[in-house]
Design an enzyme around this catalytic site. Structure first.
Site, PDB file in Angstrom:
ATOM      1  N   GLU A  58       0.825  -1.209   0.000  1.00  0.00           N
ATOM      2  CA  GLU A  58       0.000   0.000   0.000  1.00  0.00           C
ATOM      3  C   GLU A  58       0.859   1.258   0.000  1.00  0.00           C
ATOM      4  O   GLU A  58       0.520   2.253  -0.656  1.00  0.00           O
ATOM      5  CB  GLU A  58      -0.932  -0.017   1.209  1.00  0.00           C
ATOM      6  CG  GLU A  58      -1.877  -1.217   1.255  1.00  0.00           C
ATOM      7  CD  GLU A  58      -1.225  -2.483   1.804  1.00  0.00           C
ATOM      8  OE1 GLU A  58      -1.858  -3.545   1.746  1.00  0.00           O
ATOM      9  OE2 GLU A  58      -0.072  -2.405   2.295  1.00  0.00           O
ATOM     10  N   ALA A  97      14.295 -10.833 -18.692  1.00  0.00           N
ATOM     11  CA  ALA A  97      13.469 -10.419 -19.824  1.00  0.00           C
ATOM     12  C   ALA A  97      12.065 -11.001 -19.664  1.00  0.00           C
ATOM     13  O   ALA A  97      11.884 -12.222 -19.719  1.00  0.00           O
ATOM     14  CB  ALA A  97      14.084 -10.868 -21.146  1.00  0.00           C
ATOM     15  N   ASP A 109       2.261  -3.055  -7.755  1.00  0.00           N
ATOM     16  CA  ASP A 109       1.766  -1.841  -7.110  1.00  0.00           C
ATOM     17  C   ASP A 109       1.893  -0.647  -8.050  1.00  0.00           C
ATOM     18  O   ASP A 109       1.020   0.229  -8.077  1.00  0.00           O
ATOM     19  CB  ASP A 109       2.549  -1.586  -5.821  1.00  0.00           C
ATOM     20  CG  ASP A 109       2.514  -2.784  -4.883  1.00  0.00           C
ATOM     21  OD1 ASP A 109       1.453  -3.412  -4.760  1.00  0.00           O
ATOM     22  OD2 ASP A 109       3.575  -3.111  -4.298  1.00  0.00           O
TER      23      ASP A 109
END
Length: 339
Positions: free
Chosen positions: A40, A250, A282
């Site tokens: 968060e 990759a 996030d």
């Protein structure tokens, strides 16, 4: 999706990340790399960098270590006024980057932290949600234990009742759930039921709905999203990514956003070199929220979120403090597909 009127609040634990240097085993050399992070908190920092007023609702222990954590959040423009300062310890996680034939690993040391020890009634939501226009939470917090789970449910229920938009990121953490709960879906479903936007893929759909979904192809990913939208009537959007790991450094990633009536998807983006994958989900969440609040179409918002996620892959640490201009330069090389 209408932009929030008021501050964007993120509720969850701010943690200290302790990383083994790339190419080393733990304690091979006499150092670790330390970063402030948490699912968060990462979203709060990214949204602040994009120009939003953001606040972090959390608990950080009193003392110099907690002071340093708050200073880092302030440096990125996040309001830390709502953060409680009890006695105790800060939650940690250890990041082992991995190497050839050795996958990356995360080891948690979060039990008994100042945040995890908070009781549900320690959070005064009438006060904490005053002036808030949007609330972002994730599946990490309820995975910490029954008190944290109850606090998240209380937060989203009160936010919804107050007309505050809610976003929820699935952020599955099996090692945390295994410590105390054999039926995570029973905890998560009432929380997701309050959300406006869910960040989750076909695996999240399988967990929440109790049946298997395939992530193989756009049609099957659309099927999983529609199943979530059908089951959770308050949901308006489901955003997700699909990742193909071509080699450790990759990755080929696509993004999509689904509503009941339509969907929008990006073309696959080749992300290389991958420096640090932690926090990329996030960053995607923050980019999608910013894109939708700006009035972008579904495909453009998916591509925009993917652009911020791609940038995060290239830097160490949990945070993605990039500007809109930087994201724009990233996504200009990709084309989207609207359906």
């Amino acid at each position: 999706m209408i932009a929030p009127h008021g501050t964007i609040a993120c509720f969850g634990e701010i943690v200290m990340r302790v990383s083994v240097p790339n190419g080393e085993l733990p304690l091979q050399s006499a150092r670790f790399d330390a970063h402030v992070g948490g699912a968060e908190a990462n979203v709060a920092v990214a949204l602040a960098a994009l120009g939003h007023d953001t606040a972090m609702i959390s608990a950080v222990p009193e003392g110099p270590l907690g002071d340093g954590v708050l200073g880092e959040m302030r440096r990125h423009g996040v309001d830390v006024t709502p953060i409680r300062r009890p006695a105790g310890r800060i939650g940690l996680y250890y990041h082992l980057p991995g190497g050839p034939m050795r996958p990356a690993e995360v080891i948690y040391d979060r039990a008994g932290s100042a945040f995890a020890e908070a009781r549900p009634d320690d959070w005064n939501w009438d006060h904490l949600l005053d002036g808030i226009g949007w609330l972002h939470v994730s599946g990490v917090t309820p995975a910490l234990g029954p008190d944290s789970a109850a606090a998240v449910l209380d937060a989203v229920t009160r936010a919804r009742a107050a007309g505050i938009g809610v976003s929820f990121d699935g952020n599955w953490r099996g090692r945390l759930w295994d410590r105390w709960q054999s039926d995570p879906a029973a905890i998560l479903k009432p929380i997701v039921a309050q959300a406006t936007l869910l960040f989750g893929n076909h695996r999240d759909a399988g967990l929440l709905l109790g049946r298997e979904f395939s992530g193989d192809g756009e049609d099957r990913r659309r099927e999983a999203a529609l199943a979530l939208l059908d089951h959770f009537q308050s949901l308006e959007y489901v955003a997700s990514t699909a990742r193909e790991i071509m080699r450790p450094d990759a990755h080929r990633v696509t993004a999509r956003i689904d509503t009941r009536d339509k969907s929008g998807a990006s073309d696959a983006m080749l992300i290389t070199p991958v420096i640090d994958r932690i926090g990329t989900g996030d960053a995607f969440a923050a980019g999608v929220l910013d894109g939708l609040w700006a009035g972008k179409g579904l495909a453009d918002a998916a591509r925009y979120g993917l652009g911020l996620s791609a940038l995060k892959h290239g830097i160490h640490g949990d945070f993605a403090p990039f500007s809109r201009a930087a994201i724009g330069r990233t996504v200009s090389v990709a084309q989207d597909v609207s359906r």
